[in-house]
Motif scaffolding. Sequence first.
Motif, PDB file in Angstrom:
ATOM      1  N   SER A 238      27.421  16.012  17.570  1.00 59.63           N
ATOM      2  CA  SER A 238      28.759  16.562  17.809  1.00 59.63           C
ATOM      3  C   SER A 238      29.551  16.655  16.502  1.00 59.63           C
ATOM      4  O   SER A 238      29.099  16.197  15.454  1.00 59.63           O
ATOM      5  CB  SER A 238      29.528  15.676  18.797  1.00 59.63           C
ATOM      6  N   ASP A 239      30.744  17.197  16.620  1.00 62.54           N
ATOM      7  CA  ASP A 239      31.615  17.282  15.455  1.00 62.54           C
ATOM      8  C   ASP A 239      32.525  16.053  15.351  1.00 62.54           C
ATOM      9  O   ASP A 239      33.487  16.055  14.602  1.00 62.54           O
ATOM     10  CB  ASP A 239      32.440  18.564  15.490  1.00 62.54           C
ATOM     11  N   GLY A 240      32.187  14.974  16.074  1.00 65.45           N
ATOM     12  CA  GLY A 240      33.023  13.778  16.075  1.00 65.45           C
ATOM     13  C   GLY A 240      32.519  12.652  15.196  1.00 65.45           C
ATOM     14  O   GLY A 240      33.260  11.714  14.887  1.00 65.45           O
ATOM     15  N   LEU A 241      31.262  12.713  14.763  1.00 67.07           N
ATOM     16  CA  LEU A 241      30.689  11.615  13.996  1.00 67.07           C
ATOM     17  C   LEU A 241      31.399  11.419  12.648  1.00 67.07           C
ATOM     18  O   LEU A 241      31.735  10.290  12.289  1.00 67.07           O
ATOM     19  CB  LEU A 241      29.195  11.841  13.789  1.00 67.07           C
ATOM     20  N   THR A 242      31.650  12.489  11.933  1.00 66.44           N
ATOM     21  CA  THR A 242      32.320  12.370  10.632  1.00 66.44           C
ATOM     22  C   THR A 242      33.737  11.826  10.781  1.00 66.44           C
ATOM     23  O   THR A 242      34.107  10.890  10.059  1.00 66.44           O
ATOM     24  CB  THR A 242      32.313  13.724   9.894  1.00 66.44           C
ATOM     25  N   PRO A 243      34.562  12.358  11.703  1.00 67.66           N
ATOM     26  CA  PRO A 243      35.898  11.764  11.878  1.00 67.66           C
ATOM     27  C   PRO A 243      35.848  10.298  12.321  1.00 67.66           C
ATOM     28  O   PRO A 243      36.696   9.499  11.916  1.00 67.66           O
ATOM     29  CB  PRO A 243      36.551  12.622  12.959  1.00 67.66           C
ATOM     30  N   LEU A 244      34.847   9.935  13.109  1.00 68.62           N
ATOM     31  CA  LEU A 244      34.727   8.538  13.540  1.00 68.62           C
ATOM     32  C   LEU A 244      34.421   7.634  12.351  1.00 68.62           C
ATOM     33  O   LEU A 244      35.068   6.591  12.175  1.00 68.62           O
ATOM     34  CB  LEU A 244      33.641   8.397  14.609  1.00 68.62           C
ATOM     35  N   LYS A 245      33.471   8.023  11.536  1.00 67.79           N
ATOM     36  CA  LYS A 245      33.152   7.232  10.340  1.00 67.79           C
ATOM     37  C   LYS A 245      34.369   7.122   9.431  1.00 67.79           C
ATOM     38  O   LYS A 245      34.670   6.046   8.906  1.00 67.79           O
ATOM     39  CB  LYS A 245      31.985   7.876   9.572  1.00 67.79           C
ATOM     40  N   ARG A 246      35.060   8.229   9.238  1.00 67.30           N
ATOM     41  CA  ARG A 246      36.250   8.239   8.391  1.00 67.30           C
ATOM     42  C   ARG A 246      37.324   7.305   8.969  1.00 67.30           C
ATOM     43  O   ARG A 246      37.963   6.544   8.242  1.00 67.30           O
ATOM     44  CB  ARG A 246      36.802   9.658   8.253  1.00 67.30           C
ATOM     45  N   GLY A 247      37.495   7.334  10.297  1.00 66.58           N
ATOM     46  CA  GLY A 247      38.481   6.471  10.954  1.00 66.58           C
ATOM     47  C   GLY A 247      38.167   4.997  10.773  1.00 66.58           C
ATOM     48  O   GLY A 247      39.062   4.186  10.502  1.00 66.58           O
ATOM     49  N   VAL A 248      36.890   4.643  10.919  1.00 73.14           N
ATOM     50  CA  VAL A 248      36.488   3.243  10.739  1.00 73.14           C
ATOM     51  C   VAL A 248      36.745   2.806   9.298  1.00 73.14           C
ATOM     52  O   VAL A 248      37.318   1.735   9.046  1.00 73.14           O
ATOM     53  CB  VAL A 248      35.002   3.043  11.107  1.00 73.14           C
ATOM     54  N   LEU A 249      36.320   3.628   8.350  1.00 72.66           N
ATOM     55  CA  LEU A 249      36.515   3.272   6.941  1.00 72.66           C
ATOM     56  C   LEU A 249      37.998   3.186   6.578  1.00 72.66           C
ATOM     57  O   LEU A 249      38.405   2.296   5.830  1.00 72.66           O
ATOM     58  CB  LEU A 249      35.781   4.262   6.032  1.00 72.66           C
TER      59      LEU A 249
END
Length: 173
Positions: free
Chosen positions: A143-154
């Motif tokens: 999906s297109d959500g993995l990058t925003p999720l990683k960015r959010g965690v970091l």
Amino acid sequence: MTSSTGREIVTGKIEEGNYFRLLLNRYGLVESITCLSTEPIPVSNYLCLYGRHELLLNRLCARFDQGLVPDLYSYFKERWCLAIYHDRFVDFEEEVRQIMESAKIQGEDNLLSIPEVIQKMVEGELVVSEDPNQYLEKVFAKSDGLTPLKRGVLNYLKYNRYHLTMYAQPQFI
């Protein structure tokens, strides 16, 4: 004790003043917390456990079954759970929820959010041949959500680095 309505995890004894009981509902969410102790207890921290899934609690059920959690009081003092107790964790969870809802994947004839895919699985409209969790992991990875999720965690770790020093920071990876 495990049943169709949930699971009870208990350590300690009332007589010894170290009794700790968690009741998980059938979905693995903390539904009840009972603490009887002769020592002061961090009530505000334990309130943060309420409604949390056992997987978020460092895979509590698996660890308990393996004999790795002889004392829930000690377990919930470990450094891994400080993020859950942090006052900004609720905001972080909300950000993750929004990312999950906005992440789109290609369905049979349109774009679907992760919650929509889960709903279709629950209602039987989408049948998967593999383990549902593994399927959802694969779907989310595409999906297109993995990058925003990683960015959010970091970003969460970076913003709270002084309070959450036990977690690896991007500059140290």
